[in-house]
Structures are given as C-alpha cells and as structure tokens.
Write an enzyme that holds these catalytic residues in place. Structure first.
Site, mmCIF file in Angstrom:
data_model
loop_
_atom_site.group_PDB
_atom_site.id
_atom_site.type_symbol
_atom_site.label_atom_id
_atom_site.label_comp_id
_atom_site.label_asym_id
_atom_site.label_seq_id
_atom_site.Cartn_x
_atom_site.Cartn_y
_atom_site.Cartn_z
ATOM 1 N N SER A 23 66.688 18.593 -2.557
ATOM 2 C CA SER A 23 67.564 17.906 -1.610
ATOM 3 C C SER A 23 68.134 16.628 -2.194
ATOM 4 O O SER A 23 69.297 16.286 -1.943
ATOM 5 C CB SER A 23 66.818 17.612 -0.309
ATOM 6 O OG SER A 23 66.506 18.810 0.365
ATOM 7 N N ASP A 68 52.355 6.415 2.311
ATOM 8 C CA ASP A 68 51.513 7.233 3.193
ATOM 9 C C ASP A 68 51.933 6.977 4.634
ATOM 10 O O ASP A 68 51.823 5.852 5.137
ATOM 11 C CB ASP A 68 50.041 6.868 2.986
ATOM 12 C CG ASP A 68 49.090 7.790 3.725
ATOM 13 O OD1 ASP A 68 49.525 8.451 4.692
ATOM 14 O OD2 ASP A 68 47.910 7.841 3.343
ATOM 15 N N HIS A 128 55.688 16.358 8.942
ATOM 16 C CA HIS A 128 55.964 16.952 10.263
ATOM 17 C C HIS A 128 54.826 16.736 11.262
ATOM 18 O O HIS A 128 54.903 17.249 12.387
ATOM 19 C CB HIS A 128 56.295 18.444 10.174
ATOM 20 C CG HIS A 128 57.342 18.752 9.138
ATOM 21 N ND1 HIS A 128 58.563 18.131 9.122
ATOM 22 C CD2 HIS A 128 57.333 19.592 8.077
ATOM 23 C CE1 HIS A 128 59.269 18.584 8.098
ATOM 24 N NE2 HIS A 128 58.541 19.458 7.447
#
Length: 227
Positions: A69, A104, A130
């Site tokens: 991407s 993180d 996610h």
C-alpha cells in the site's frame, strides 16, 4: 508496464494491495475521496503496512518483506509525504517521501508521542490490528491532530483478532453506529464514550459502508470527516 490513466484500483492491483479489486475494493471509494488531494503536497498516514503480525498470532518482530500500500500511495500522491506506522519493523524501506514510525497501539502515550513527531496529517487510514481498543486508542489520539477538512478512515470493521480483542468491549462499528443513529457515542467504558463525545464538535460527517457495498453484509469501512 504502467497502464495509461491508472486509477487507484489499478495501482492497488499492480502492487498487490488487498485494498483493490481482488479483495476489499476500498480503492473504488478511496479514488473518489482522494482524487482532489492527488496533486497536493499533503501528509498521509497509514497504520498497518503488511498483512500478518500479532493479530494473526505472528511475532511482532517478524521479518517484513514488502509495503504494497505504501508503494501504491507514493505513486498515487506524487507530492505527498507518506507516513507508515506499524508494530513491526519496516525501517528497511527507504524513499525520500516516506517516514516509518514503529508504534504499539496498546499504548496511547506511545501513539501521542508518535504523532508529536510528525506534521498534522490530511488523511489517515487505520488498517492496523483491527482490535477494537486499538482502533479507539488511535482515533482518540490522532483525530484531534488531523487537519481541518481531513479524512479519517477505519478499515475492516467486521473483523477483530482473537489474540488482541478485549472481552466485552464495544466494537468500533457499534460505537460509530451509535453516533450515526443517536448523535451520541455509546460505549461499555464511560471514559471512552466521554472521549469520543468530546470530539463530536470536530466532526462534520461519519459514514459507515458495508462489505462490498451490499446492505445486508456487516459494516466494513468508516469515513469520518473533520470540520
């Protein structure tokens, strides 16, 4: 060989990004949203740079080999500064317009420090773990830094990883739907609800699309526009 007049879906398919026609088809939406920015000198941030990692039970110190991407964004936005954020290491990828940040998403203070190290973004895409709390941590720390008129996008709302998901947490899709339906954010954690509700005056739109644009399928991608 590059095709003439490649749009964002063409680029995604050429670079092997799952945002293109072979899987999610996000680029059909993104091309419409991002085209006005294409020749502008913007700051673009993507979180989550390669499929795999701790959300799939793979060590965060895994060997990373590609940034599909990011390659796509660098070509689509020829004047943009592209920032990439991930819990794994992608510092090996070098480009004069690319900056990597290792972070993180469990740690809101670490997210805040990362954002302090970059200029305010115009567009943000969360394609990281996610996990609901990671998405919510990121939004609470990053959306206030987004430029006025900017876009904040959260992908893959339908899926949360078992290794990371906090039991009993309000899913991000449900959190966003509560605002769309009731104009207020509802969450199992009152502090999270308070944090999101405090940002309502900065939001001009919140749209959630279903998987592959099919109304009977689960929520998939959210687009929040900043005033």
């Amino acid at each position: 060989m590059k095709a003439k007049n490649e749009n964002l879906t063409d680029l995604a398919d050429r670079y092997g990004s799952d945002k293109g026609s072979t899987k999610h088809r996000y680029t059909e939406l993104y091309h419409m949203l991002f085209h006005p920015y294409r020749q502008r000198k913007i700051n673009f941030l993507e979180m989550g740079l390669l499929i795999g990692g701790p959300e799939h039970g793979i060590d965060k110190d895994r060997k990373t080999t590609d940034v599909p991407s990011i390659r796509m964004w660098l070509e689509y936005f020829p004047k943009a500064n592209i920032h990439g954020l991930d819990v794994s290491d992608f510092s090996w990828f070098e480009h004069e317009r690319f900056t990597f940040h290792r972070c993180d998403m469990d740690d809101r203070a670490e997210i805040a420090r990362t954002m302090d190290a970059m200029d305010a973004p115009d567009i943000v895409i969360d394609d990281a773990s996610h996990a609901s709390h990671h998405q919510q941590n990121a939004f609470l720390e990053i959306f206030p830094k987004l430029k006025s008129g900017g876009l904040y996008i959260i992908e893959d709302l339908r899926w949360q990883p078992d290794p990371y998901e906090v039991p009993g947490i309000t899913k991000t899709a449900a959190l966003l739907r509560s605002f769309i339906d009731e104009r207020t954010f509802s969450h199992s954690d009152p502090a999270i609800a308070e944090g999101f509700n405090a940002l309502i005056p900065e939001m001009s739109a919140c749209i959630v699309h279903p998987v592959r644009y099919q109304k009977k399928r689960k929520d998939q991608v959210a687009v929040i526009h900043k005033r």
